[in-house]
Every structure is written in C-alpha cells, then in structure tokens.
Design an enzyme around this catalytic site. Structure first.
Site, PDB file in Angstrom:
ATOM      1  CG  ASP A  32      27.568 -29.228  13.614  1.00  0.00           C
ATOM      2  OD1 ASP A  32      26.908 -28.701  13.512  1.00  0.00           O
ATOM      3  OD2 ASP A  32      28.285 -28.718  14.762  1.00  0.00           O
ATOM      4  CG  ASN A  86      20.794 -21.291  10.800  1.00  0.00           C
ATOM      5  OD1 ASN A  86      19.396 -21.651  10.562  1.00  0.00           O
ATOM      6  ND2 ASN A  86      21.604 -22.140  10.883  1.00  0.00           N
ATOM      7  CD  GLU A  94      27.685 -20.787  13.767  1.00  0.00           C
ATOM      8  OE1 GLU A  94      28.085 -21.666  13.942  1.00  0.00           O
ATOM      9  OE2 GLU A  94      26.839 -19.627  14.432  1.00  0.00           O
ATOM     10  CG  HIS A  99      25.786 -26.467   6.302  1.00  0.00           C
ATOM     11  ND1 HIS A  99      25.980 -24.972   6.083  1.00  0.00           N
ATOM     12  CD2 HIS A  99      25.094 -26.018   7.820  1.00  0.00           C
ATOM     13  CE1 HIS A  99      26.065 -24.123   6.518  1.00  0.00           C
ATOM     14  NE2 HIS A  99      25.533 -24.612   7.951  1.00  0.00           N
TER      15      HIS A  99
HETATM   16  P1  AMP Z   1      25.924 -22.778  10.272  1.00  0.00           P
HETATM   17  O1  AMP Z   1      25.013 -21.548  11.254  1.00  0.00           O
HETATM   18  O2  AMP Z   1      23.873 -23.133   9.731  1.00  0.00           O
HETATM   19  O3  AMP Z   1      26.681 -22.542   9.132  1.00  0.00           O
HETATM   20  O4  AMP Z   1      25.639 -23.885  10.552  1.00  0.00           O
HETATM   21  C1  AMP Z   1      27.517 -24.425  11.362  1.00  0.00           C
HETATM   22  C2  AMP Z   1      28.047 -25.599  11.876  1.00  0.00           C
HETATM   23  O5  AMP Z   1      28.533 -26.399  11.796  1.00  0.00           O
HETATM   24  C3  AMP Z   1      27.805 -25.186  12.957  1.00  0.00           C
HETATM   25  O6  AMP Z   1      26.583 -26.112  13.749  1.00  0.00           O
HETATM   26  C4  AMP Z   1      29.496 -25.999  13.640  1.00  0.00           C
HETATM   27  O7  AMP Z   1      29.076 -26.443  14.762  1.00  0.00           O
HETATM   28  C5  AMP Z   1      29.419 -26.438  12.986  1.00  0.00           C
HETATM   29  N1  AMP Z   1      31.314 -27.081  12.092  1.00  0.00           N
HETATM   30  C6  AMP Z   1      31.782 -25.574  11.846  1.00  0.00           C
HETATM   31  N2  AMP Z   1      33.118 -26.518  12.462  1.00  0.00           N
HETATM   32  C7  AMP Z   1      32.759 -27.759  11.751  1.00  0.00           C
HETATM   33  C8  AMP Z   1      33.742 -28.368  11.593  1.00  0.00           C
HETATM   34  N3  AMP Z   1      35.334 -28.349  11.877  1.00  0.00           N
HETATM   35  N4  AMP Z   1      33.251 -29.980  11.536  1.00  0.00           N
HETATM   36  C9  AMP Z   1      32.246 -29.808  11.907  1.00  0.00           C
HETATM   37  N5  AMP Z   1      31.507 -29.142  11.959  1.00  0.00           N
HETATM   38  C10 AMP Z   1      31.684 -27.884  13.034  1.00  0.00           C
END
Ligand code: AMP
Length: 112
Positions: A32, A86, A94, A99
């Site tokens: 992450d 999530n 997000e 994932h």
């Molecule tokens: P969620 O809120 O469950 O959708 O989590 C999305 C996750 O993706 C967050 O923890 C972010 O820090 C992570 N994230 C966003 N962009 C990237 C990226 N380019 N590489 C790795 N992780 C990312």
C-alpha cells in the site's frame, strides 16, 4: 460498471509502478502506498471485479483458489494480522477494484 481507469487497473496494465510482493496468474499483491501498519499489503484479483460480492459471486474457481492461496502464502508465517476489505461508497471503498488489505507488524487491537 467497472471503471477501466481506476488506479489498480492501471497498475495491472503496468501504467503505474507498484511495489509487487507476489504475482500469480490471477492475482497481484503489492505494498500500500500509504501504509497503516509496518506490513500493509493489498491483494487484488487481476480480473475486473469491483467489490467482494462481485468477485466471490462471479470469479472462476481458478481465480478464487489462486486469490485465497496467495493470501495464505503471504500470511502463513505471520503471528498476528488483520484482513480488511472496504466495499462500496458506504463501505469506504476508494478504489473500485476489489482488494483485500493485509495488515500486520504491530498490535491491531480488537475490531468487532
Ligand atoms: P480502499 O479505501 O479500501 O479503497 O483502499 C485503497 C487503498 O489503496 C488505500 O489504502 C491507498 O493508500 C491505496 N493506494 C492508492 N493508490 C495506490 C497506489 N498507487 N499504490 C499502492 N496503493 C495505493
């Protein structure tokens, strides 16, 4: 409708770099970008699935097994960890590509 330009789709296409820790035919695991624990890995299917419900209902047996075994390989030597997914706007998702967050390396307390 799956958004082909979400950030994880772009990582899968190699358009954005990622710190990959494991790659299999159907699954990718990478760090992450904003870790919430010393070990914070995201595990994603390579297929275009938006949520856990979408993935667990519609993925093939091979995809499901590969995803589960990849998660297992990443966790099998860890003492304590938390798995989070999530899903949907109300679930705090997000990135609209399914994932699983694997969090470990510090006490996580008890959630639930
Ligand atoms: P969620 O809120 O469950 O959708 O989590 C999305 C996750 O993706 C967050 O923890 C972010 O820090 C992570 N994230 C966003 N962009 C990237 C990226 N380019 N590489 C790795 N992780 C990312």
């Amino acid at each position: 409708m799956y958004d082909q330009n979400n950030i994880f789709a772009r990582i899968l296409r190699g358009e954005i770099p990622a710190q990959v820790v494991k790659e299999t035919p159907y699954t990718l695991a990478f760090r992450d970008i904003a870790p919430k624990a010393p070990f914070h890995i995201l595990v994603i299917p390579k297929g275009a699935y938006i949520t856990a419900g979408d993935f667990f209902c519609n993925a093939s047996t091979a995809e499901l097994e590969d995803f589960a075994r990849t998660v297992g390989d990443l966790l099998k030597d860890r003492e304590g960890y938390r798995l989070i997914s999530n899903n949907g706007a109300a679930g705090g998702q997000e990135v609209p590509h399914f994932h699983l967050h694997l969090l470990s390396g510090q006490p996580t307390g008890n959630f639930g």
